[in-house]
Design a protein around this motif. Sequence first.
Motif, short mmCIF file in Angstrom:
data_model
loop_
_atom_site.label_atom_id
_atom_site.label_comp_id
_atom_site.label_asym_id
_atom_site.label_seq_id
_atom_site.Cartn_x
_atom_site.Cartn_y
_atom_site.Cartn_z
N GLY A 1 -27.38 19.62 -0.53
CA GLY A 1 -26.66 18.51 0.08
C GLY A 1 -25.16 18.73 0.00
N LEU A 2 -24.42 17.90 0.72
CA LEU A 2 -22.96 17.99 0.76
C LEU A 2 -22.40 16.70 0.16
CD1 LEU A 2 -20.80 20.00 1.79
CD2 LEU A 2 -20.65 18.60 3.86
N LEU A 3 -21.47 16.87 -0.74
CA LEU A 3 -20.85 15.74 -1.44
C LEU A 3 -19.35 15.75 -1.16
CD1 LEU A 3 -21.09 13.42 -3.57
CD2 LEU A 3 -20.70 15.17 -5.31
N ILE A 4 -18.79 14.59 -0.86
CA ILE A 4 -17.35 14.48 -0.62
C ILE A 4 -16.73 13.63 -1.73
CG2 ILE A 4 -15.55 13.84 1.04
CD1 ILE A 4 -17.59 13.98 3.24
N LYS A 5 -15.70 14.18 -2.38
CA LYS A 5 -14.99 13.48 -3.44
C LYS A 5 -13.53 13.33 -3.04
CE LYS A 5 -16.43 12.62 -6.84
NZ LYS A 5 -17.09 11.33 -7.19
N GLY A 6 -12.92 12.22 -3.41
CA GLY A 6 -11.52 11.99 -3.09
C GLY A 6 -10.77 11.36 -4.25
N PHE A 7 -9.51 11.75 -4.41
CA PHE A 7 -8.66 11.22 -5.48
C PHE A 7 -7.27 10.95 -4.94
CE2 PHE A 7 -11.79 13.99 -7.46
CZ PHE A 7 -12.28 13.22 -8.50
N TYR B 1 -3.57 12.36 -1.07
CA TYR B 1 -5.00 12.25 -1.34
C TYR B 1 -5.60 13.65 -1.38
CZ TYR B 1 -4.78 7.22 -0.38
OH TYR B 1 -4.50 5.88 -0.41
N LEU B 2 -6.32 13.93 -2.44
CA LEU B 2 -7.05 15.19 -2.55
C LEU B 2 -8.51 14.91 -2.22
CD1 LEU B 2 -7.21 18.20 -3.48
CD2 LEU B 2 -7.74 17.31 -5.77
N ILE B 3 -9.01 15.53 -1.15
CA ILE B 3 -10.38 15.30 -0.69
C ILE B 3 -11.13 16.63 -0.73
CG2 ILE B 3 -11.82 14.45 1.21
CD1 ILE B 3 -9.39 12.80 2.13
N LEU B 4 -12.25 16.64 -1.41
CA LEU B 4 -13.03 17.86 -1.64
C LEU B 4 -14.40 17.74 -1.01
CD1 LEU B 4 -12.27 18.18 -5.45
CD2 LEU B 4 -11.18 19.52 -3.66
N TRP B 5 -14.82 18.81 -0.33
CA TRP B 5 -16.20 18.93 0.14
C TRP B 5 -16.91 19.91 -0.79
CZ3 TRP B 5 -12.35 17.49 3.28
CH2 TRP B 5 -12.62 16.54 4.27
N LEU B 6 -18.01 19.47 -1.40
CA LEU B 6 -18.74 20.27 -2.38
C LEU B 6 -20.21 20.35 -1.98
CD1 LEU B 6 -17.21 18.48 -5.47
CD2 LEU B 6 -16.55 20.75 -4.69
N ARG B 7 -20.78 21.53 -2.07
CA ARG B 7 -22.21 21.69 -1.80
C ARG B 7 -22.95 21.77 -3.13
NH1 ARG B 7 -24.17 26.84 1.52
NH2 ARG B 7 -23.18 25.66 3.21
N HIS B 8 -24.00 20.94 -3.28
CA HIS B 8 -24.82 21.00 -4.49
C HIS B 8 -26.21 21.50 -4.14
CE1 HIS B 8 -26.94 17.26 -3.35
NE2 HIS B 8 -25.75 16.83 -2.97
N THR B 9 -26.74 22.38 -4.97
CA THR B 9 -28.05 22.97 -4.77
C THR B 9 -28.87 22.81 -6.04
OG1 THR B 9 -27.06 24.64 -3.31
CG2 THR B 9 -29.30 25.06 -4.10
N ALA B 10 -30.03 22.19 -5.93
CA ALA B 10 -30.96 22.03 -7.06
C ALA B 10 -32.15 22.94 -6.84
CB ALA B 10 -31.41 20.57 -7.18
N MET B 11 -32.42 23.81 -7.82
CA MET B 11 -33.51 24.77 -7.72
C MET B 11 -34.52 24.51 -8.83
SD MET B 11 -32.97 26.93 -5.19
CE MET B 11 -34.00 28.30 -5.67
#
Length: 393
Positions: A140-146, A123-133
């Motif tokens: 916010g923090l987004l977690i994706k998994g495959f 399983y590949l699990i990613l923590w990603l930070r998204h910033t809207a300006m």
Amino acid sequence: MNEQLFHVTAELLQRRGAVVDHPQPAVMEVMLPPEWQKKLDLPEFSSLGFAADAPETARRVGSDPEWMDRLSRLLQEDGRTLHRCWPVEFDLPKDPERILEQNLLLPNAVFRLESSSKAWTRYLILWLRHTAMADEKREGLLIKGFNLANNAPIDPCLEGLLAALRMRDANIQDDNGTTHHTPSSDPTGIPKEDVLPPLWTTEQLQASLHHALPMQIRQILKPFLDGLHRRLDRDLQRLHGYYTDLSRDIVRRETTGRTPTPDPAHMQNRLAAIRSEYRSKLSDLKEKHAVTIRTTWVQTLILTMPVCRLQVTIRRRKGERKTFLDWNPVTRRLDPLPCEAGLITPDPSRLVCDDALHFLSITAHANCTRCEKSFCRACHPRICPRCGAPAFA
């Protein structure tokens, strides 16, 4: 006091050559090398406080974005990719057909279970930070998994899987009853490399996130974007009303004889100047409300573990296709069938296209926005084959 943050900060500072002392609880005295003084924007001798009652002379440290950015500079690339193996012992489900019937939703196709067996996956699990300006900022923090065996998105199972992994780590104790963590490179129980699915290349990862990530982030930011659009519409209406009234007033003055010598050319010049100013104000307004969304990688977990693999034949009217789905023994859930157009949606239903038997989410087989004919976005990822409209409008 946030003890975990305290110890992580102390360890990172020491690894970067700083001298660290703890004169009192929740307070850290630090002597920084010149390189890290500049990178962390801190003086050579710094006092850091990790509790609300820390001395006023100490620099307050917490889980705010500013200090997290400083920690990421200390961390650099160390510890951002973690490999874990979890050799779970489990029995195969007694009724795999029922699992498929409850979870594999195919409105335009049928399926048949061929076999079930134990297998290993990653399983590949990613923590990603998204910033809207925009005129405001949202983070916010987004977690994706495959599942790397078949590219299946595991987002619905992620919360339960990560919670179980944390609980397993917390329950691993030595003979003295002290909790410790299993090393990320523990060789015990790890299968040979040739039985594991290969790790993704950067190109494969980008392709998997190309459509899925923007759509999901827009959904997360929907309240923020809706508010921004409402403010933009309100300002546009106000601007349009102001310049419309101004133009009408000029026309009325020139045509009702209020001016001593009406001059049509002069009136047209004034109206042209107003239109030019209106376009300029429109451009300024749109630039003010423009949104920039940036996504940055935070951390990666590659989790190797055994699963129950269900071999399935899926039949459509023009043919059939063999595939497999993995049932996770920890979450006791079936990984969703992947959408081969790259979309990740909350709806687990999948359609099967007639031409190549692609598995598609409902959105990836939706009607074209122009000709209103449905088509497969895996077969035609860029434009509609009938009218040439963009595939993803």
